[in-house]
Design a protein around this motif. Structure first.
Motif, PDB file in Angstrom:
ATOM      1  N   ILE A  51       0.687  -1.263  -0.015  1.00  0.00           N
ATOM      2  CA  ILE A  51      -0.022  -0.051   0.082  1.00  0.00           C
ATOM      3  C   ILE A  51       0.942   1.228  -0.005  1.00  0.00           C
ATOM      4  N   THR A  58      -2.876   0.528  -3.985  1.00  0.00           N
ATOM      5  CA  THR A  58      -2.674  -1.089  -3.368  1.00  0.00           C
ATOM      6  C   THR A  58      -2.373  -2.152  -4.313  1.00  0.00           C
ATOM      7  N   SER A  71      -4.588  -2.186   4.581  1.00  0.00           N
ATOM      8  CA  SER A  71      -5.106  -0.683   4.890  1.00  0.00           C
ATOM      9  C   SER A  71      -4.179  -0.109   5.895  1.00  0.00           C
TER      10      SER A  71
END
Length: 127
Positions: A51, A58, A71
């Motif tokens: 990421i 991503t 995340s």
């Protein structure tokens, strides 16, 4: 230097879910992309997901696309890997990684792009 500490691994049945966390400390400002890799016994370490700093980019390994989500929370210096629909073949030690310098979308899948590694967290998926 950047220190990385993974957590959240464990034993889960096939079809279950786990969320891994990676807490970064030290010179985190020098890290932009963060990545997750995994290594099963007798196999080479392989790319799982990465990421960008903003979270806007991503990248996933084909084997986990649609099941895993990466995340990050920059305020907490933490990166997450949400793993759903787990399969026995997902069993491995999962490592968090960060580069020393800027890396690109092209190179973010490469093991050699990363300089800092955590100690790993074991994920075991039973059938």
């Amino acid at each position: 230097q950047v220190q990385l500490v993974e957590s959240g691994g464990g034993l889960v049945q096939a079809g279950g879910s786990l969320r891994l966390s990676c807490a970064a400390s030290g010179r985190t400002s020098s890290s932009n992309v963060m990545g997750w890799f995994r290594q099963a016994p007798g196999k080479e370490r392989e790319f799982v997901a990465a990421i960008s700093w903003s979270g806007g980019i991503t990248n996933y390994a084909d084997s986990v696309k649609g099941r895993f989500t990466i995340s990050r929370d920059n305020a907490k210096n933490t990166v997450y890997l949400q793993m759903n629909s787990l399969k026995p073949e997902d069993s491995a030690v999962y490592f968090c990684a960060a580069p020393k310098d800027s890396i690109t979308i092209v190179t973010m899948k490469r093991l050699a792009s990363y300089d800092y590694w955590g100690q790993g967290t074991q994920v075991t998926v039973s059938s």
